[in-house]
Design an enzyme around this catalytic site. Structure first.
Site, mmCIF file in Angstrom:
data_model
loop_
_atom_site.group_PDB
_atom_site.id
_atom_site.type_symbol
_atom_site.label_atom_id
_atom_site.label_comp_id
_atom_site.label_asym_id
_atom_site.label_seq_id
_atom_site.Cartn_x
_atom_site.Cartn_y
_atom_site.Cartn_z
ATOM 1 N N HIS A 239 0.838 -1.202 0.000
ATOM 2 C CA HIS A 239 0.000 0.000 0.000
ATOM 3 C C HIS A 239 0.879 1.261 0.000
ATOM 4 C CE1 HIS A 239 -3.275 -2.716 0.505
ATOM 5 N NE2 HIS A 239 -2.976 -3.018 1.750
ATOM 6 N N ASP A 290 -4.661 -8.618 -3.107
ATOM 7 C CA ASP A 290 -4.933 -8.353 -1.697
ATOM 8 C C ASP A 290 -6.192 -9.050 -1.175
ATOM 9 O OD1 ASP A 290 -4.999 -7.297 0.840
ATOM 10 O OD2 ASP A 290 -4.962 -5.211 0.254
#
Ligand SMILES: [Zn+2]
Length: 418
Positions: A239, A290
């Site tokens: 991220h 993810d």
């Protein structure tokens, strides 16, 4: 090492390299599409990453080695059919629901290994170190009990798994996040690693996490990490959404890779990564699916670019290395290979040259057409070395694996007692 982007026309279709998926929590595939309602506890304005996490904990609590195996196998089939040939599994559900270890403490990890072996996908297994429930060092909550390790127990698990490394398996380390790993534990683990071990960490995904880190450790998370850990080419920051200009430049210079997960980051309302500034500073990156609300490298790459367009009011934001946005994105995603620990160059896809959207395509515009022309899957074949895994768009074991998956989902959804 990273592979170069080569695109060539072959008799069976357009040949492109298979892609690396840098960030996966396999079990979360089981809850895809099931956290899209306003929660009872909050009005819509307050639904957030943290309320989504409640649903995620519910599923994590219910996973067994068998259901994890079935869900992961189905997920890896879908990845291979979509064009991923490697996956980095950021694996944190280690223990029994009561927090005690299984008879074999590696049992949940072995379920993931079995799923990868059955489907043929290359796996970088990243057992996660998760020790505290917040920056203040508070103990794990009962629902986090399945995730926790002492440093010693964690390093034993790492060594057990590392002994299984083979051509299709790499084992690295994941620090869950700065909020879950105290600084002394981080140093202790890093000091024990063989050189070249991949190290992944969630960082700066949420504003709340940035504020907590500032309050307790006196710096924003990425700055703190760069100041306190030997962040370099072996590191992958997952991220890294919230960066100031100084962090962006320093992170790019460090040689680390950022794992961007655009569909999950959008789904969770995380925010937008400063892509243009990071690319201008020479930063490395790759993509991950993810939470698996999408299993498609095409959609990750498209939304990586579209998010930037929506925020900036401009087009073709990622272009730079090449005039073609698609070519730049695919080449960038391949550079993300460096996060996987694999050093192979034998993973190939064949894209359907007969698809209407590829009519008249050439090697220069193939990537743009693949990424920006719609949602019909174009992967006809997927191959790792001599092994043919996907034929005519379908994984060769897909039928048997989906039956196991349906059984697992019935077990997960049917028994509400958990
Ligand atoms: Zn994650």
């Amino acid at each position: 090492m990273s592979r170069a982007l080569t695109i060539s026309r072959e008799p069976g279709g357009w040949r492109v390299p298979g892609l690396s998926n840098l960030h996966s929590h396999a079990f979360q595939r089981a809850m895809a599409g099931m956290a899209e309602r306003r929660t009872r506890a909050a009005d819509a304005a307050h639904d957030s990453f943290w309320t989504w996490r409640e649903t995620m904990y519910h599923f994590a609590q219910r996973m067994t080695p068998d259901t994890l195996h079935a869900v992961a196998a189905q997920l890896y089939v879908e990845m291979l059919e979509a064009g991923y040939t490697r996956v980095c599994e950021f694996h944190y559900v280690h223990h029994r629901p009561d927090g005690g270890p299984y008879d074999d403490p590696a049992e949940m990890s072995l379920a993931l290994l079995a799923a990868a072996r059955e489907t043929g996908i290359r796996l970088t297994l990243l057992p996660v170190l998760y020790m505290t429930g917040g920056f203040d060092g508070r103990a794990l909550s009962p629902r986090q009990a399945r995730f926790g390790h002492t440093v010693d127990a964690y390093l034993r698990l790492f060594e057990t798994l590392r002994a299984r490394e083979c051509e299709d398996l790499r084992v690295g380390v994941a620090l869950h996040s700065l909020r879950a790993v105290p600084e002394p534990a981080m140093h202790e683990v890093l000091a024990a690693l063989p050189a070249g071990t991949p190290v992944h960490i969630h960082v700066a995904e949420q504003i709340g996490e940035v504020e907590d880190c500032l309050a307790v450790r006196g710096a924003r998370p990425v700055r703190w990490l760069l100041d306190h850990a030997p962040v370099g080419a072996d590191w992958t920051l997952v991220h890294a959404t919230h960066l100031d200009a100084d962090e962006t430049a320093r992170l790019a210079r460090s040689g680390a890779t950022v794992a961007l997960c655009p569909t999950t980051e959008a789904n969770l309302g995380d925010g937008l990564f400063p892509l243009r500034g990071y690319l201008d500073a020479g930063g490395h990156w790759g993509i991950g699916s993810d939470s698996h609300i999408s299993v498609s490298p095409v959609e990750e790459l498209r939304w990586l670019e579209y998010g930037q367009r929506l925020a900036s009011g401009r087009r073709n934001v990622a272009a730079g290395a090449f005039d073609s946005v698609g070519h730049t994105l695919l080449a960038g995603a391949l550079d993300g290979d460096r996060a996987t620990g694999f050093d192979a160059d034998d993973e190939w896809l064949l894209l359907d040259a007969d698809a209407p959207v590829l009519t008249g395509a050439d090697a220069d515009d193939l990537a743009d057409r693949w990424i920006f022309s719609g949602n019909r899957p174009l992967v006809r074949e997927s191959r790792i070395g001599e092994r043919q895994l996907v034929v005519d768009g379908r994984h060769l074991q897909a039928d048997a694996i989906v039956e196991d998956y349906r059984r697992a989902m019935r077990a997960l959804l049917g028994d509400q007692g958990g």
